[in-house]
Design a protein around this motif. Structure first.
Motif, PDB file in Angstrom:
ATOM      1  N   GLU A  13       0.828  -1.204   0.000  1.00  0.00           N
ATOM      2  CA  GLU A  13       0.000   0.000   0.000  1.00  0.00           C
ATOM      3  C   GLU A  13       0.866   1.259   0.000  1.00  0.00           C
ATOM      4  N   ALA A  14       2.018   1.198   0.673  1.00  0.00           N
ATOM      5  CA  ALA A  14       2.915   2.353   0.681  1.00  0.00           C
ATOM      6  C   ALA A  14       3.451   2.642  -0.712  1.00  0.00           C
ATOM      7  N   VAL A  15       3.740   1.593  -1.467  1.00  0.00           N
ATOM      8  CA  VAL A  15       4.210   1.785  -2.851  1.00  0.00           C
ATOM      9  C   VAL A  15       3.142   2.493  -3.675  1.00  0.00           C
ATOM     10  N   CYS A  16       1.893   2.124  -3.478  1.00  0.00           N
ATOM     11  CA  CYS A  16       0.799   2.781  -4.214  1.00  0.00           C
ATOM     12  C   CYS A  16       0.725   4.267  -3.878  1.00  0.00           C
ATOM     13  N   ILE A  17       0.867   4.599  -2.589  1.00  0.00           N
ATOM     14  CA  ILE A  17       0.849   6.009  -2.177  1.00  0.00           C
ATOM     15  C   ILE A  17       2.044   6.742  -2.770  1.00  0.00           C
ATOM     16  N   ALA A  18       3.220   6.101  -2.737  1.00  0.00           N
ATOM     17  CA  ALA A  18       4.428   6.729  -3.274  1.00  0.00           C
ATOM     18  C   ALA A  18       4.290   6.998  -4.771  1.00  0.00           C
ATOM     19  N   ASP A  35      10.893   4.421 -11.878  1.00  0.00           N
ATOM     20  CA  ASP A  35      10.204   3.546 -10.938  1.00  0.00           C
ATOM     21  C   ASP A  35      10.496   3.960  -9.497  1.00  0.00           C
ATOM     22  N   VAL A  36       9.481   3.841  -8.654  1.00  0.00           N
ATOM     23  CA  VAL A  36       9.683   4.069  -7.225  1.00  0.00           C
ATOM     24  C   VAL A  36      10.565   2.946  -6.686  1.00  0.00           C
ATOM     25  N   PRO A  37      11.584   3.266  -5.858  1.00  0.00           N
ATOM     26  CA  PRO A  37      12.488   2.224  -5.373  1.00  0.00           C
ATOM     27  C   PRO A  37      11.827   1.210  -4.444  1.00  0.00           C
ATOM     28  N   ASP A  38      12.508   0.097  -4.260  1.00  0.00           N
ATOM     29  CA  ASP A  38      12.040  -0.938  -3.335  1.00  0.00           C
ATOM     30  C   ASP A  38      11.927  -0.362  -1.925  1.00  0.00           C
ATOM     31  N   MET A  39      10.861  -0.716  -1.226  1.00  0.00           N
ATOM     32  CA  MET A  39      10.603  -0.132   0.090  1.00  0.00           C
ATOM     33  C   MET A  39      10.730  -1.129   1.235  1.00  0.00           C
ATOM     34  N   THR A  40      11.151  -2.328   0.960  1.00  0.00           N
ATOM     35  CA  THR A  40      11.202  -3.317   2.024  1.00  0.00           C
ATOM     36  C   THR A  40      12.178  -2.914   3.128  1.00  0.00           C
ATOM     37  N   GLY A  54      -8.674  -0.167   8.462  1.00  0.00           N
ATOM     38  CA  GLY A  54      -7.976  -1.217   7.736  1.00  0.00           C
ATOM     39  C   GLY A  54      -7.227  -0.758   6.505  1.00  0.00           C
ATOM     40  N   ARG A  55      -7.275   0.549   6.188  1.00  0.00           N
ATOM     41  CA  ARG A  55      -6.600   1.064   4.991  1.00  0.00           C
ATOM     42  C   ARG A  55      -5.431   1.953   5.397  1.00  0.00           C
ATOM     43  N   LEU A  56      -4.296   1.791   4.713  1.00  0.00           N
ATOM     44  CA  LEU A  56      -3.142   2.651   4.962  1.00  0.00           C
ATOM     45  C   LEU A  56      -3.414   4.026   4.373  1.00  0.00           C
ATOM     46  N   VAL A  57      -3.422   5.046   5.223  1.00  0.00           N
ATOM     47  CA  VAL A  57      -3.658   6.410   4.752  1.00  0.00           C
ATOM     48  C   VAL A  57      -2.396   7.258   4.854  1.00  0.00           C
ATOM     49  N   GLY A  58      -1.339   6.689   5.396  1.00  0.00           N
ATOM     50  CA  GLY A  58      -0.088   7.422   5.473  1.00  0.00           C
ATOM     51  C   GLY A  58       1.011   6.564   6.065  1.00  0.00           C
ATOM     52  N   TYR A  59       2.250   6.924   5.761  1.00  0.00           N
ATOM     53  CA  TYR A  59       3.400   6.241   6.351  1.00  0.00           C
ATOM     54  C   TYR A  59       4.556   7.227   6.414  1.00  0.00           C
ATOM     55  N   LEU A  60       5.382   7.085   7.428  1.00  0.00           N
ATOM     56  CA  LEU A  60       6.546   7.956   7.620  1.00  0.00           C
ATOM     57  C   LEU A  60       7.686   7.093   8.134  1.00  0.00           C
ATOM     58  N   CYS A  61       8.696   6.903   7.286  1.00  0.00           N
ATOM     59  CA  CYS A  61       9.826   6.047   7.616  1.00  0.00           C
ATOM     60  C   CYS A  61      11.129   6.821   7.436  1.00  0.00           C
ATOM     61  N   GLU A  89      10.559   9.034  -1.151  1.00  0.00           N
ATOM     62  CA  GLU A  89       9.763   7.814  -1.282  1.00  0.00           C
ATOM     63  C   GLU A  89       9.454   7.172   0.060  1.00  0.00           C
ATOM     64  N   ALA A  90      10.060   7.656   1.141  1.00  0.00           N
ATOM     65  CA  ALA A  90       9.940   7.007   2.444  1.00  0.00           C
ATOM     66  C   ALA A  90       8.758   7.513   3.258  1.00  0.00           C
ATOM     67  N   HIS A  91       7.892   8.266   2.653  1.00  0.00           N
ATOM     68  CA  HIS A  91       6.731   8.798   3.377  1.00  0.00           C
ATOM     69  C   HIS A  91       5.653   9.213   2.382  1.00  0.00           C
ATOM     70  N   GLY A  92       4.444   9.326   2.879  1.00  0.00           N
ATOM     71  CA  GLY A  92       3.351   9.774   2.023  1.00  0.00           C
ATOM     72  C   GLY A  92       2.039   9.742   2.775  1.00  0.00           C
ATOM     73  N   VAL A  93       1.083  10.527   2.290  1.00  0.00           N
ATOM     74  CA  VAL A  93      -0.248  10.592   2.901  1.00  0.00           C
ATOM     75  C   VAL A  93      -1.291  10.531   1.790  1.00  0.00           C
ATOM     76  N   ASP A  94      -2.308   9.724   2.012  1.00  0.00           N
ATOM     77  CA  ASP A  94      -3.442   9.641   1.090  1.00  0.00           C
ATOM     78  C   ASP A  94      -4.714   9.812   1.910  1.00  0.00           C
ATOM     79  N   SER A  95      -4.953  11.063   2.301  1.00  0.00           N
ATOM     80  CA  SER A  95      -6.079  11.372   3.179  1.00  0.00           C
ATOM     81  C   SER A  95      -6.479  12.818   2.979  1.00  0.00           C
ATOM     82  N   GLY A  96      -7.764  13.097   3.145  1.00  0.00           N
ATOM     83  CA  GLY A  96      -8.231  14.475   3.021  1.00  0.00           C
ATOM     84  C   GLY A  96      -7.728  15.374   4.132  1.00  0.00           C
TER      85      GLY A  96
END
Length: 315
Positions: A13-18, A35-40, A54-61, A89-96
């Motif tokens: 899901e983080a890749v989709c946001i990125a 291409d967005v880099p590997d995020m593992t 249950g849905r990823l709306v953001g991540y910060l790494c 690529e290590a963060h993103g938000v998909d939220s209003g």
């Protein structure tokens, strides 16, 4: 919304946001298709995820912690500069409600970063992302750097009388050693105040002369008065585009500033790269350096803004 540890289960899901965020940045700034880099590797214990129903709306790494942040590695001072870095690529938000999500995530992530001993928190945002900027500015961040890009097209600059422009042959790094030293001293002065000891400066000068790069110089007689250094890639995944090169160093002697030497040298670089089929040229620079910001801002378009915060107390 719950803030939880970022784990491998969040990567897809983080890749989709990125990808969505990069698509927005590409549309706004005309960035190349990469291409967005590997995020593992982001599941390293330093990241957090915002999950809503249950849905990823953001991540910060982040990556790190690193000793010797901001060029202080290899010196007696490096232990004072321990930090983490979160690339675009290590963060993103998909939220209003993105500002709130950013702030909730940083509060949780910063606790991890400080616990790991990181007093410096650095994050690279897409330049057009006003919500992310607002969220981090409210939490004590300020801008330090930017990545910028331009098409490889001539500037049609007028040459400065008595000055020649050429690419230096391989193995000529020693010719620009004093110019590099001048650049380093310049960055240590106000308003940049970048920390560097004499020991650190010598260590840096030795390291950079061995890197795989190309040097272009403006010459007054046999002496270089300005240089621009170019490499295959820069400091983010976007610069991996095959038809893009990146400027990784540049300096002009103070006595020659304002004469048009730097513009003419950049023009020489652009003409040489255009003849080789290079499409794009990037540069990263300190926005807190008015000399650099004023020059690069004329000819390049910023697409990232790197922000930094120093935490006052780390146990």
């Amino acid at each position: 919304m719950n803030i939880v540890d970022f784990d491998l289960c969040h990567v897809a899901e983080a890749v989709c946001i990125a990808k969505k965020q990069f698509g927005s940045a590409s549309a706004a700034k005309g960035l190349p298709a990469v291409d967005v880099p590997d995020m593992t590797e982001l599941a390293n214990g330093l990241g957090v995820a915002a999950v809503d129903e249950g849905r990823l709306v953001g991540y910060l790494c982040a990556y790190g912690p690193f000793r010797g942040m901001f060029g202080t590695w290899g010196t007696r001072d490096e232990s004072r500069f321990v930090g983490v870095f979160s690339p675009v690529e290590a963060h993103g938000v998909d939220s209003g409600d993105s500002v709130r999500v950013w702030q909730r995530m940083y509060q949780a992530a910063a606790e991890k970063w400080v616990r790991a001993g990181a007093a410096y928190h650095a994050i690279a945002l897409y330049e057009h992302d006003a919500s992310a900027k607002e969220a981090f500015f409210r939490y004590g961040f300020g801008q330090r750097c930017a990545d910028a890009i331009r098409k490889v097209e001539p500037l049609n600059a007028r040459p400065v009388p008595g000055v020649a422009y050429r690419e230096l042959p391989p193995g000529s790094a020693e010719m620009v050693r004093e110019l590099r030293r001048g650049l380093d001293i310049h960055l240590c002065q106000s308003p940049c105040f970048m920390a560097r000891t004499d020991e650190g400066r010598q260590s840096w000068l030795e390291q950079v002369k061995h890197r795989d790069s190309r040097l272009f110089a403006a010459m007054s007689g046999d002496a270089p008065i300005a240089f621009i250094e170019v490499m295959d890639e820069g400091e983010n995944f976007i610069t991996s585009y095959p038809a893009m090169l990146s400027i990784c160093g540049a300096y002009c002697l103070p006595a020659w500033r304002g004469t048009g030497v730097s513009k003419a040298l950049l023009d020489h670089v652009l003409c040489a790269l255009q003849a080789e089929g290079v499409e794009l040229l990037g540069v990263d620079y300190e926005t807190m350096n008015p000399t650099a910001a004023g020059f690069w801002g004329k000819y390049f378009m910023p697409y990232t803004a790197s922000l930094v915060r120093r935490v006052d107390c780390v146990e």
